[in-house]
Design an enzyme around this catalytic site. Structure first.
Site, PDB file in Angstrom:
ATOM      1  N   LYS A 175    -109.329 -30.013 103.995  1.00 17.49           N
ATOM      2  CA  LYS A 175    -108.800 -30.481 105.115  1.00 17.49           C
ATOM      3  C   LYS A 175    -107.477 -29.323 105.284  1.00 17.49           C
ATOM      4  O   LYS A 175    -106.519 -29.549 104.606  1.00 17.49           O
ATOM      5  CB  LYS A 175    -108.122 -31.961 104.777  1.00 17.49           C
ATOM      6  CG  LYS A 175    -107.777 -32.816 106.033  1.00 17.49           C
ATOM      7  CD  LYS A 175    -106.924 -32.270 107.013  1.00 17.49           C
ATOM      8  CE  LYS A 175    -105.462 -32.127 106.629  1.00 17.49           C
ATOM      9  NZ  LYS A 175    -104.773 -31.535 107.706  1.00 17.49           N
ATOM     10  N   GLY A 228     -98.644 -28.228  99.482  1.00 16.59           N
ATOM     11  CA  GLY A 228     -97.939 -28.675 100.551  1.00 16.59           C
ATOM     12  C   GLY A 228     -96.570 -29.177 100.179  1.00 16.59           C
ATOM     13  O   GLY A 228     -95.920 -28.944  99.148  1.00 16.59           O
ATOM     14  N   SER A 229     -95.966 -29.911 101.116  1.00 22.17           N
ATOM     15  CA  SER A 229     -94.443 -30.376 100.895  1.00 22.17           C
ATOM     16  C   SER A 229     -94.577 -31.497  99.773  1.00 22.17           C
ATOM     17  O   SER A 229     -95.314 -32.037  99.587  1.00 22.17           O
ATOM     18  CB  SER A 229     -94.069 -30.831 102.141  1.00 22.17           C
ATOM     19  OG  SER A 229     -94.895 -31.766 102.641  1.00 22.17           O
ATOM     20  N   GLU A 248     -99.567 -29.051  94.161  1.00 20.02           N
ATOM     21  CA  GLU A 248     -98.483 -27.697  94.121  1.00 20.02           C
ATOM     22  C   GLU A 248     -97.773 -27.724  95.222  1.00 20.02           C
ATOM     23  O   GLU A 248     -97.992 -27.715  96.399  1.00 20.02           O
ATOM     24  CB  GLU A 248     -99.479 -26.470  94.404  1.00 20.02           C
ATOM     25  CG  GLU A 248    -100.588 -26.148  93.338  1.00 20.02           C
ATOM     26  CD  GLU A 248     -99.942 -25.944  91.945  1.00 20.02           C
ATOM     27  OE1 GLU A 248     -98.911 -25.333  91.838  1.00 20.02           O
ATOM     28  OE2 GLU A 248    -100.605 -26.018  90.940  1.00 20.02           O
ATOM     29  N   LEU A 249     -96.423 -28.301  94.728  1.00 20.81           N
ATOM     30  CA  LEU A 249     -95.565 -28.495  96.159  1.00 20.81           C
ATOM     31  C   LEU A 249     -94.221 -27.162  96.228  1.00 20.81           C
ATOM     32  O   LEU A 249     -94.620 -26.467  95.835  1.00 20.81           O
ATOM     33  CB  LEU A 249     -94.768 -29.872  95.721  1.00 20.81           C
ATOM     34  CG  LEU A 249     -95.837 -30.926  95.122  1.00 20.81           C
ATOM     35  CD1 LEU A 249     -95.145 -32.161  94.726  1.00 20.81           C
ATOM     36  CD2 LEU A 249     -96.687 -31.118  96.291  1.00 20.81           C
ATOM     37  N   CYS A 282     -93.906 -20.706  98.807  1.00 18.72           N
ATOM     38  CA  CYS A 282     -93.346 -21.752  97.881  1.00 18.72           C
ATOM     39  C   CYS A 282     -92.485 -21.201  96.870  1.00 18.72           C
ATOM     40  O   CYS A 282     -91.425 -21.770  96.459  1.00 18.72           O
ATOM     41  CB  CYS A 282     -94.406 -22.409  97.463  1.00 18.72           C
ATOM     42  SG  CYS A 282     -95.880 -21.599  96.805  1.00 18.72           S
TER      43      CYS A 282
HETATM   44  P1  NDP Z   1     -97.118 -30.094 104.631  1.00 19.46           P
HETATM   45  O1  NDP Z   1     -96.903 -30.916 103.435  1.00 19.46           O
HETATM   46  O2  NDP Z   1     -96.615 -30.671 105.809  1.00 19.46           O
HETATM   47  O3  NDP Z   1     -98.824 -30.159 105.018  1.00 19.46           O
HETATM   48  C1  NDP Z   1     -99.729 -29.533 103.940  1.00 19.46           C
HETATM   49  C2  NDP Z   1    -101.107 -30.375 104.185  1.00 19.46           C
HETATM   50  O4  NDP Z   1    -101.012 -31.679 104.140  1.00 19.46           O
HETATM   51  C3  NDP Z   1    -101.572 -30.026 105.760  1.00 19.46           C
HETATM   52  O5  NDP Z   1    -102.845 -29.990 105.673  1.00 19.46           O
HETATM   53  C4  NDP Z   1    -101.223 -31.319 106.231  1.00 19.46           C
HETATM   54  O6  NDP Z   1    -102.133 -31.660 107.619  1.00 19.46           O
HETATM   55  C5  NDP Z   1    -101.276 -32.386 105.276  1.00 19.46           C
HETATM   56  N1  NDP Z   1    -100.778 -33.513 105.414  1.00 19.46           N
HETATM   57  C6  NDP Z   1     -99.722 -33.760 106.127  1.00 19.46           C
HETATM   58  N2  NDP Z   1     -99.492 -35.288 106.059  1.00 19.46           N
HETATM   59  C7  NDP Z   1    -100.385 -35.809 105.195  1.00 19.46           C
HETATM   60  C8  NDP Z   1    -100.728 -37.019 104.759  1.00 19.46           C
HETATM   61  N3  NDP Z   1     -99.953 -38.033 105.268  1.00 19.46           N
HETATM   62  N4  NDP Z   1    -101.857 -37.268 104.335  1.00 19.46           N
HETATM   63  C9  NDP Z   1    -102.742 -36.297 103.750  1.00 19.46           C
HETATM   64  N5  NDP Z   1    -102.498 -35.124 104.248  1.00 19.46           N
HETATM   65  C10 NDP Z   1    -101.373 -34.811 104.915  1.00 19.46           C
HETATM   66  O7  NDP Z   1     -97.047 -28.617 104.343  1.00 19.46           O
HETATM   67  P2  NDP Z   1     -97.006 -27.302 104.947  1.00 19.46           P
HETATM   68  O8  NDP Z   1     -98.210 -27.154 105.639  1.00 19.46           O
HETATM   69  O9  NDP Z   1     -95.975 -27.338 106.079  1.00 19.46           O
HETATM   70  O10 NDP Z   1     -96.667 -26.275 103.980  1.00 19.46           O
HETATM   71  C11 NDP Z   1     -95.212 -25.907 103.387  1.00 19.46           C
HETATM   72  C12 NDP Z   1     -95.031 -26.738 102.094  1.00 19.46           C
HETATM   73  O11 NDP Z   1     -96.213 -26.087 101.214  1.00 19.46           O
HETATM   74  C13 NDP Z   1     -93.679 -26.165 101.611  1.00 19.46           C
HETATM   75  O12 NDP Z   1     -93.013 -27.199 100.821  1.00 19.46           O
HETATM   76  C14 NDP Z   1     -94.246 -25.083 100.611  1.00 19.46           C
HETATM   77  O13 NDP Z   1     -93.237 -25.156  99.416  1.00 19.46           O
HETATM   78  C15 NDP Z   1     -95.468 -25.771  99.948  1.00 19.46           C
HETATM   79  N6  NDP Z   1     -96.257 -25.002  99.184  1.00 19.46           N
HETATM   80  C16 NDP Z   1     -96.403 -25.065  97.980  1.00 19.46           C
HETATM   81  C17 NDP Z   1     -97.262 -23.848  97.225  1.00 19.46           C
HETATM   82  C18 NDP Z   1     -97.384 -24.128  95.712  1.00 19.46           C
HETATM   83  O14 NDP Z   1     -98.484 -23.521  95.290  1.00 19.46           O
HETATM   84  N7  NDP Z   1     -96.635 -24.808  95.281  1.00 19.46           N
HETATM   85  C19 NDP Z   1     -97.764 -22.868  97.921  1.00 19.46           C
HETATM   86  C20 NDP Z   1     -97.685 -22.779  99.441  1.00 19.46           C
HETATM   87  C21 NDP Z   1     -96.935 -23.768  99.997  1.00 19.46           C
HETATM   88  P3  NDP Z   1    -101.428 -30.899 108.838  1.00 19.46           P
HETATM   89  O15 NDP Z   1    -100.514 -29.800 109.016  1.00 19.46           O
HETATM   90  O16 NDP Z   1    -102.683 -30.572 109.819  1.00 19.46           O
HETATM   91  O17 NDP Z   1    -101.063 -32.335 109.514  1.00 19.46           O
END
Ligand code: NDP
Length: 475
Positions: A175, A228-229, A248-249, A282
């Protein structure tokens, strides 16, 4: 096909499926339409999970076959590396030189994961106090894996999930982040060409709140691998109950420049790594702590380096800093910088916005309570603060709800040895910035930066089940 825009289909159970609803992806620099991807509805997501379950139960997917597929995908990616780099630069806004690095890293991630297929062995358990029993373990795939990925590394962070899942023998449903989904779909094309069995790799595009939520609630999925976040990471934890997840946040990563450091080298490298991919990494350098006796010298060199960064079109090989993912993110950081200034911070360079471009910004005189210091900025903004003693610097680094990686520049051997035990992070980088990752290393954070490690040989540990076998040797 619409004009020269191709409608990208979804990869479900070995077939390319077209849907009526699509998501438009724009070039992040020019704002022009770049691609249009099909969006999965509830029925298609359900079909994907069903196909994955079926594949898991009915396909003989031996390690040798997994190895061949991963290596072949790496070869195919190498052949199409220019095309992939251009897609990442356009849909992700990543400068082309960095996009090329991402593609090369993805090739390497695939190869490292391929090697893991040869290492999936159990062990014999010593039976010194239990005569008549022979005990050993076997490793088996956990089952269906859902890989939910972010926009900032639209290829390598997908590969970091798909390749270890396949190496372990699991079907994986991707996804991808909606804004950069073209890259993930193109990767599926390579995996298909490499011969991945039906149902073992599928891609469902759609927003997190629809497709993502549906995947989280589907009890047939055994493992979630998410980057992601922190907000979404916490939500995943709450939603999936006892099922497993690797998270991984985010972070507000720090680098210390100690009094005995090579200041010139540190300044040059920090200027690059605080603004790489417009700070949307990140482990991007967000907080710099400099020992007070070298602060002036450091700032002079650092600001000079920052002023030389070229901001502009990601397709231009000279560009260092491209646009942010969208204008609302650029406006958010503009507001955070404004709030910091109103609270007494000083902007040493930058602080301006043009559309979704935010110029490289260095802030000083920051204090606790300012978002630019406490929260993850995920933007081209870095703070510089002075400290007196190394103990104080360590406290400052640890004074964060996050703990992904930290860097330290020092020539003190004793300090280098001790500091990994003192910093509350998942990785310590000595004589480089916190923004350092190669794909074989264990990578992952503590506190609100998540849990579990990536890097194929570490990720795979969570993607296999260890089954204990006890054989009764007595009649
Ligand atoms: P998001 O958390 O907004 O999105 C990440 C993924 O989660 C996307 O595919 C998004 O879908 C999906 N998502 C959003 N809401 C939901 C939900 N309720 N249920 C399931 N899936 C969901 O992060 P970003 O894409 O904005 O990326 C930035 C973040 O990622 C930053 O906080 C960054 O630090 C972190 N990050 C961490 C890394 C690590 O290795 N620790 C590496 C890279 C980034 P959609 O966008 O399609 O709505």
């Amino acid at each position: 096909m619409m004009g020269n825009i191709v409608k990208e289909k979804l990869f479900i159970n070995g077939k390319w499926v077209e849907t009526d609803t699509t998501h438009k992806i724009y070039n992040k620099y020019t704002g022009e339409l770049f691609s249009e991807v099909c969006v999965a509805d509830e029925r298609l997501v359900d079909q994907a999970v069903e196909a994955a379950v079926y594949a898991h139960k009915n396909t003989l997917f031996l390690p040798e076959h997994r190895y061949t597929i991963l290596m072949r995908t790496a070869e195919l990616l190498l052949e199409s590396s220019e095309e992939f780099a251009k897609i990442i630069a356009q849909e992700g806004g990543k400068p082309i030189t960095d996009a090329k690095v991402e593609v090369n890293r993805s090739i390497s991630t695939l190869k490292i994961a391929a090697d893991e297929t040869k290492k999936l062995v159990g062990e014999i358990i010593p039976n010194y106090n239990v005569p008549g029993r022979f005990m050993y373990t076997v490793k088996k795939p956990v089952g269906v894996v859902a890989a939910i990925t972010p926009f900032n590394f639209p290829l390598n962070l997908v590969v970091h999930k798909v390749a270890p899942a396949l190496a372990a023998g699991n079907p994986v449903i991707i996804k991808p982040a909606s804004d950069t989904a073209t890259t993930a779909i193109k990767l599926c094309k390579l995996l298909e060409k490499a011969g991945v069995p039906n149902g073992y790799v599928q891609c469902v595009v759609g927003s997190g709140s629809t497709v993502g939520e549906q995947l989280l609630r589907d009890e047939r999925i055994a493992h979630y691998t998410f980057t992601g976040s922190p907000a979404v990471g916490k939500h995943i934890r709450k939603t999936i109950g006892l099922r497993k997840a690797t998270l991984e946040l985010g972070s507000n990563s720090a680098t210390i420049v100690h009094s005995d450091a090579n200041v010139g080298k540190a300044a040059m490298r920090l200027a690059k790594m605080a603004f790489s991919h417009a700070g949307q990494i990140c482990i991007s350098v967000q907080r710099i702590f400099v020992q007070e006796s070298i602060q002036e010298k450091f700032l002079e060199k650092f600001l000079k380096e920052v002023s030389l960064l070229k901001v502009g079109d990601p397709l231009d090989p000279d560009t260092d800093v491209g646009p942010m993912i969208n204008e609302s993110e650029a406006k958010r950081i503009e507001q955070w910088v404004r709030e910091a200034k109103e609270g007494g911070a000083e902007i040493l360079i930058g602080g301006t916005r043009e559309g979704n471009i935010f110029h490289p910004t260095v802030i000083t005189n920051v204090r606790k309570g300012m978002k630019a210091l406490d929260e993850e900025v995920f933007a081209p903004v870095v703070t510089v603060s002075a400290y007196r003693t190394i103990e104080e610097a360590i406290e400052l680094v640890n004074d964060s709800k996050y703990g992904l990686q930290a860097g330290i520049y020092t020539s003190d051997l004793n300090l280098s040895y001790k500091i990994p035990y003192l910093l509350e992070v998942g990785g310590v980088i000595i004589n480089d910035t916190c923004c350092y990752r190669v794909d074989q290393m264990p990578y992952g954070g503590v506190k609100e930066s998540g849990n579990g490690k990536e890097g194929p040989s570490y990720a795979i540990q969570d993607l296999v089940e260890t089954v204990t076998v006890v054989v009764n040797l007595e009649d």
